[in-house]
Write an enzyme that holds these catalytic residues in place. Sequence first.
Site, PDB file in Angstrom:
ATOM      1  N   ASP A   1      92.672 -74.275 -14.817  1.00 54.97           N
ATOM      2  CA  ASP A   1      93.881 -74.511 -15.319  1.00 54.97           C
ATOM      3  C   ASP A   1      94.696 -74.774 -13.923  1.00 54.97           C
ATOM      4  OD1 ASP A   1      93.640 -71.859 -14.226  1.00 54.97           O
ATOM      5  OD2 ASP A   1      94.257 -71.005 -16.053  1.00 54.97           O
TER       6      ASP A   1
ATOM      7  N   HIS B   1      93.555 -63.290 -22.167  1.00 50.60           N
ATOM      8  CA  HIS B   1      93.600 -64.799 -22.101  1.00 50.60           C
ATOM      9  C   HIS B   1      92.453 -65.237 -21.199  1.00 50.60           C
ATOM     10  CE1 HIS B   1      96.824 -65.271 -18.904  1.00 50.60           C
ATOM     11  NE2 HIS B   1      95.745 -64.960 -18.136  1.00 50.60           N
TER      12      HIS B   1
ATOM     13  N   GLU C   1      96.095 -68.707 -24.474  1.00 53.78           N
ATOM     14  CA  GLU C   1      97.013 -67.298 -24.797  1.00 53.78           C
ATOM     15  C   GLU C   1      96.386 -67.034 -26.128  1.00 53.78           C
ATOM     16  OE1 GLU C   1      98.411 -66.075 -22.575  1.00 53.78           O
ATOM     17  OE2 GLU C   1     100.008 -67.028 -21.542  1.00 53.78           O
TER      18      GLU C   1
HETATM   19  C1  GLP Z   1      96.040 -66.189 -14.546  1.00 52.77           C
HETATM   20  C2  GLP Z   1      95.033 -67.328 -14.713  1.00 52.77           C
HETATM   21  C3  GLP Z   1      93.849 -66.294 -15.391  1.00 52.77           C
HETATM   22  C4  GLP Z   1      93.412 -65.153 -14.716  1.00 52.77           C
HETATM   23  C5  GLP Z   1      94.636 -64.461 -15.135  1.00 52.77           C
HETATM   24  C6  GLP Z   1      94.322 -62.979 -14.332  1.00 52.77           C
HETATM   25  O1  GLP Z   1      96.547 -66.122 -15.937  1.00 52.77           O
HETATM   26  N1  GLP Z   1      95.335 -68.418 -15.567  1.00 52.77           N
HETATM   27  O2  GLP Z   1      92.608 -67.523 -15.221  1.00 52.77           O
HETATM   28  O3  GLP Z   1      92.265 -64.719 -15.185  1.00 52.77           O
HETATM   29  O4  GLP Z   1      95.835 -64.769 -14.307  1.00 52.77           O
HETATM   30  O5  GLP Z   1      94.744 -62.688 -12.876  1.00 52.77           O
HETATM   31  P1  GLP Z   1      94.383 -61.521 -11.957  1.00 52.77           P
HETATM   32  O6  GLP Z   1      92.970 -61.883 -11.792  1.00 52.77           O
HETATM   33  O7  GLP Z   1      95.307 -61.732 -11.049  1.00 52.77           O
HETATM   34  O8  GLP Z   1      94.523 -60.033 -12.811  1.00 52.77           O
END
Ligand code: GLP
Length: 245
Positions: free
Chosen positions: A67, A138, A143
Amino acid sequence: MQVKIVKTKEEMGQVAAMLIAEDMAKKSPYVLGLATGSTPVPLYEALIKLNKAGKLDFSTTITFNLDEYVGVKPTHDQSYRYFMNEKLFDHININKKNTFVPDGMAKDIDAHCAKYEAMIRGVGGVDYQVLGIGSNGHIGFNEPGSSIGSLTRMVKLTANTIKDNSRFFKRAQDVPTRAISMGIGTVLRCKKIVLVANGANKVDCLAKAIEGPITATVPASALQLHPGVTFVITEDAAAGLKLEW
Ligand code: GLP
């Protein structure tokens, strides 16, 4: 589905890196799907270590990221392209021309998304996809409510995700509200998947994703449909699981 519970996030990174490295040894060119967020960082550190030790070669590897924010330039320090360069690509022997991240500045976003899907199919699909998980369940930026068959497209971020992301931007009005994301259907087409998670804020979403019903309100629960998924999660994040894994 396999669930591996480990003690530390460093161990989480090493275990996930070994799964990928063993599979990469079997095929060239190899197609790797990548994720951003803080969680995969120890995994990328472990991949860099293997590469520097001469145990893992990225010279023919092709990568596709899940993404990217819409309206954020690739040179912006919060863009996912910037993140990938900084956390992985700049430290391994990969040809950056073979690294693909959705273009959040694309003029025709629908055409760009269709092309991204076609490019993934064109190289024979993703061999191993790395995933993190958002605190609302997600994956990528799919979402709650995203359909299980969804493909790469523009998505609106929920208030919860915008709030989670706001810590990375200086001003509230700079926090992106839209993104381009591979769909859940895109992820389910990948040959193998590893989801990494750590921290107490992931307890609830992991319990629902791993042991709850498959539902669009918990996008990661769709992974139960895939035959080659491994969750590598730390003890603190696994605290909500009821079954013995
Ligand atoms: C963002 C990304 C996701 C990721 C999420 C969690 O939303 N698009 O791919 O899994 O963050 O982030 P973190 O690993 O910092 O908790």
